[in-house]
Motif scaffolding. Sequence first.
Motif, short mmCIF file in Angstrom:
data_model
loop_
_atom_site.label_atom_id
_atom_site.label_comp_id
_atom_site.label_asym_id
_atom_site.label_seq_id
_atom_site.Cartn_x
_atom_site.Cartn_y
_atom_site.Cartn_z
N TYR A 91 -2.47 -18.82 -8.01
CA TYR A 91 -1.02 -18.81 -7.69
C TYR A 91 -0.34 -17.41 -8.44
N MET A 92 -0.86 -16.76 -9.10
CA MET A 92 -0.07 -15.90 -9.67
C MET A 92 0.22 -14.47 -8.99
N LYS A 93 -0.50 -14.25 -8.09
CA LYS A 93 -0.44 -13.08 -7.01
C LYS A 93 0.62 -13.09 -6.10
N GLN A 94 1.70 -12.14 -6.11
CA GLN A 94 2.69 -12.23 -5.07
C GLN A 94 3.67 -13.17 -5.52
N SER A 95 3.68 -13.67 -6.84
CA SER A 95 4.58 -14.65 -7.28
C SER A 95 5.69 -13.68 -7.90
N ALA A 96 6.84 -14.39 -8.45
CA ALA A 96 7.93 -13.76 -9.07
C ALA A 96 7.67 -12.79 -10.27
N GLU A 97 6.25 -13.12 -10.88
CA GLU A 97 6.02 -12.12 -11.96
C GLU A 97 5.00 -10.99 -11.54
N ASP A 98 5.04 -10.63 -10.15
CA ASP A 98 4.22 -9.76 -9.81
C ASP A 98 5.03 -8.61 -9.11
N TRP A 99 4.68 -7.03 -9.83
CA TRP A 99 5.38 -6.12 -9.18
C TRP A 99 5.01 -6.06 -7.48
N ASN A 100 4.08 -6.62 -7.25
CA ASN A 100 3.83 -6.80 -5.80
C ASN A 100 3.89 -5.42 -5.08
N TYR A 101 3.17 -4.34 -5.71
CA TYR A 101 3.09 -3.07 -5.08
C TYR A 101 2.26 -2.81 -3.74
N THR A 102 2.17 -2.07 -2.98
CA THR A 102 1.33 -1.76 -1.78
C THR A 102 0.95 -0.40 -1.70
N SER A 103 -0.03 -0.03 -1.12
CA SER A 103 -0.33 1.51 -0.97
C SER A 103 0.24 2.02 0.46
N ILE A 104 0.22 3.15 0.40
CA ILE A 104 0.68 3.96 1.49
C ILE A 104 -0.74 3.82 2.54
N TYR A 105 -0.40 3.64 3.94
CA TYR A 105 -1.20 3.29 4.97
C TYR A 105 -2.09 4.59 5.17
N ASP A 106 -3.71 4.42 5.04
CA ASP A 106 -4.44 5.70 5.08
C ASP A 106 -5.25 5.56 6.43
N GLY A 107 -4.97 4.69 7.32
CA GLY A 107 -5.57 4.31 8.78
C GLY A 107 -7.10 4.26 8.60
N TYR A 108 -7.86 4.10 7.28
CA TYR A 108 -9.08 3.86 7.13
C TYR A 108 -9.81 2.85 6.45
N SER A 109 -9.26 2.80 5.14
CA SER A 109 -10.01 2.13 4.09
C SER A 109 -9.80 0.46 4.11
N GLN A 110 -8.62 0.32 4.79
CA GLN A 110 -8.34 -1.53 4.59
C GLN A 110 -8.47 -1.88 5.93
N GLN A 111 -9.37 -1.59 6.84
CA GLN A 111 -9.54 -2.24 8.26
C GLN A 111 -9.62 -3.75 8.21
N GLY A 112 -10.32 -4.36 7.30
CA GLY A 112 -10.23 -5.75 7.35
C GLY A 112 -9.28 -6.65 7.06
N HIS A 113 -8.10 -5.84 6.50
CA HIS A 113 -6.98 -6.59 6.07
C HIS A 113 -5.79 -6.78 6.81
N THR A 114 -5.04 -7.46 6.51
CA THR A 114 -3.60 -7.89 7.14
C THR A 114 -2.60 -7.70 6.00
N PRO A 115 -1.60 -6.83 5.89
CA PRO A 115 -1.65 -5.80 6.83
C PRO A 115 -2.62 -4.56 6.36
N PRO A 116 -3.06 -3.59 7.11
CA PRO A 116 -4.11 -2.88 6.71
C PRO A 116 -3.83 -1.80 5.57
N ILE A 117 -3.44 -2.15 4.61
CA ILE A 117 -3.19 -1.43 3.43
C ILE A 117 -3.31 -2.23 2.08
N SER A 118 -3.50 -1.38 0.80
CA SER A 118 -3.87 -2.25 -0.21
C SER A 118 -2.87 -3.02 -0.83
N ASP A 119 -3.13 -4.36 -1.19
CA ASP A 119 -1.96 -5.15 -1.94
C ASP A 119 -2.46 -4.58 -3.42
N ILE A 120 -1.28 -4.25 -4.33
CA ILE A 120 -1.65 -3.77 -5.56
C ILE A 120 -0.72 -4.71 -6.50
#
Length: 576
Positions: A91-120
């Motif tokens: 339950y910690m991820k994407q909680s109020a205690e997570d900075w919840n960064y995401t990566s810039i879309y690179d059009g390639y590496s995150q094809q299996g994910h929604t959205p296709p960018i990295s959750d950080i």
Amino acid sequence: MDASVSEIANITWTQNVLHLLATTLHLTSYLYPEQALIYDGDVFDYVIVGAGSAGCVIANRLTEDPTSRVLLVEAGGDPPIESHLPGLMPYMKQSAEDWNYTSIYDGYSQQGHTPPISDIPRGKMLGGCSSINYMYYVRGNPYDYDNWAKITNDNTWSYNNVLPYFIKSERLQDPNIWNTPSAAFHGSEGYLGVTKQYEKRTNKYLQAFSELGYNIVLDTNGNYTLGFTEPLLTVANGYRQSTATTFLSPIKNRSNLYVLKHTMVTKINFDEHNNAVSIEAIKENKEKITIGVNKEIIVSAGAINSPQLLMLSGIGPRKHLEDLGINVIADLPVGENLQNHISGISTYALEKISERPKNPHKYPQPTVMGFATVNNLQTYPDYQSVNLIVDSDYLLENCAFTNYFKKEICDTFYKQAKGREVMISQTVVLHPKSRGRILLQSINPYVYPEIYTGYFSDASDLENLASYIERINRVTTTNYFQDVNATFLIPPDCASNEPDSEEFWRCYALCMGMPMNHYIGTCAMGSVVDGRLKVFGVQRLRVVDGSVIPNMTSGNTNVPIIMVAEKAADFIKAGN
Ligand SMILES: Cc1cc2nc3c(=O)[nH]c(=O)nc-3n(C[C@H](O)[C@H](O)[C@H](O)COP(=O)(O)OP(=O)(O)OC[C@H]3O[C@@H](n4cnc5c(N)ncnc54)[C@H](O)[C@@H]3O)c2cc1C
């Protein structure tokens, strides 16, 4: 509603309830230092920016000297109850205690994910990521540190010279390891409680990996660093061992320690001789303060925020800073050399099981972890294999929420796995060659930096990932997997590829590719800081956190960073 969509809705609802409890009852506040009363213009001997894995360790060690006045500034607050209980880790991820960064879309590496960018995810609270992480205690390989020593031309980073610092922080509570020669590599007096959670149900998986020729060992942090084992965890007495609970709680009443929470450091100021002299910060009530420093400022804001703060303060690539109108203090490759481990997830549905009771004090994902090489003569691993032994409900949560795979994938997997034991196998490329970078998007410190992860920008990383996953998949030929008629779950995206072909494994690795959370390298030793972690070109400023690590270690990063902080505290105390 699709199973994965309703699972995410359930988790979000639970997180909201937990957050309400935390903000109304403050159940954990008694464990941590009280908010310090700090006024604009106050002066300290040391100011530490960020109370994460590294920052809490340094605050502890520097305040051992009662004559040093130390201010620790943290953007977040106290860790909530779900951070303390290992079973509530998801339950910690994407909680109020997570900075919840995401990566810039690179059009390639995150094809299996929604959205296709990295959750950080990054922890925003006392303990930082050690309060949000998956609690695996992994030191890496002697090869990693000997390599750091070469890069810095400073033998202090060789394995023999860092080993005492791993031992210093550790309090190992595993009687089995204490009865082996591996004991010589462990500590019993440190702040960080470390245990193993033995689970009967992992035995058959260890046996399966043994059939494939992998060594089964008791400990991969001691004299053998290769092989498969049940990993050590930063869990003790049923509670997470974050650096906040282990290094900060026991010293919360030291009179020379001042902790300022919910306060964002926005800039470091320098005098005309490039000495770091003060920080600027914004408190929770939006008050802007400037705090002076007599001796040093130590930036421990993590691999994303440390480069951001340095660049906002004029330390970074000249052109980038000038484009934003920032006065350049030192032209250094801050933000470059971003690294992370990239992994791929393969999932297996096994024997039928009934629902298992949940215990919030227990680690929720019994694990078999291995470190392996392609070439048997090599002494350091090429890949790590993290195998979670769970049920199908956990699979759904892990697939849809933790690993944010597309709902088509998670629903397909869940349907096939429902009611069965599941092995979620994460295969990790331990020495990726791809590099990313971090750039400022704005001079406003509250605007998140741009994170270019660079995954698979070096094509060999994808090739290696595909081949390592294929190796691990041979587990399907072992007795147990055959006996229970194990199903290897294939994402719809790769179903039309010829099974077991090169194209299949490349498709699989791309589709099921999953970044780890081991961001490092953005203020690296050798290019931004020297071997004593002092920033080149200025004085009285050090960076101490994951960002100084020049090259990925052979495993997870929390404990290596704690080691770096232990060592840095000794440098500072010795005036080095
Ligand atoms: C979900 C997840 C799972 C992981 N699992 C594992 C694992 O099982 N095992 C393992 O070894 N590693 C794991 N890691 C990685 C490991 O936890 C991190 O690499 C490590 O904790 C980072 O330590 P750090 O000191 O560099 O930064 P952090 O721990 O991130 O600390 C930085 C601190 O600085 C604060 N801060 C940032 N900017 C500012 C500012 N401007 N002003 C004031 N404060 C600021 C932050 O809020 C944070 O508290 C995981 C990480 C995550 C996110």
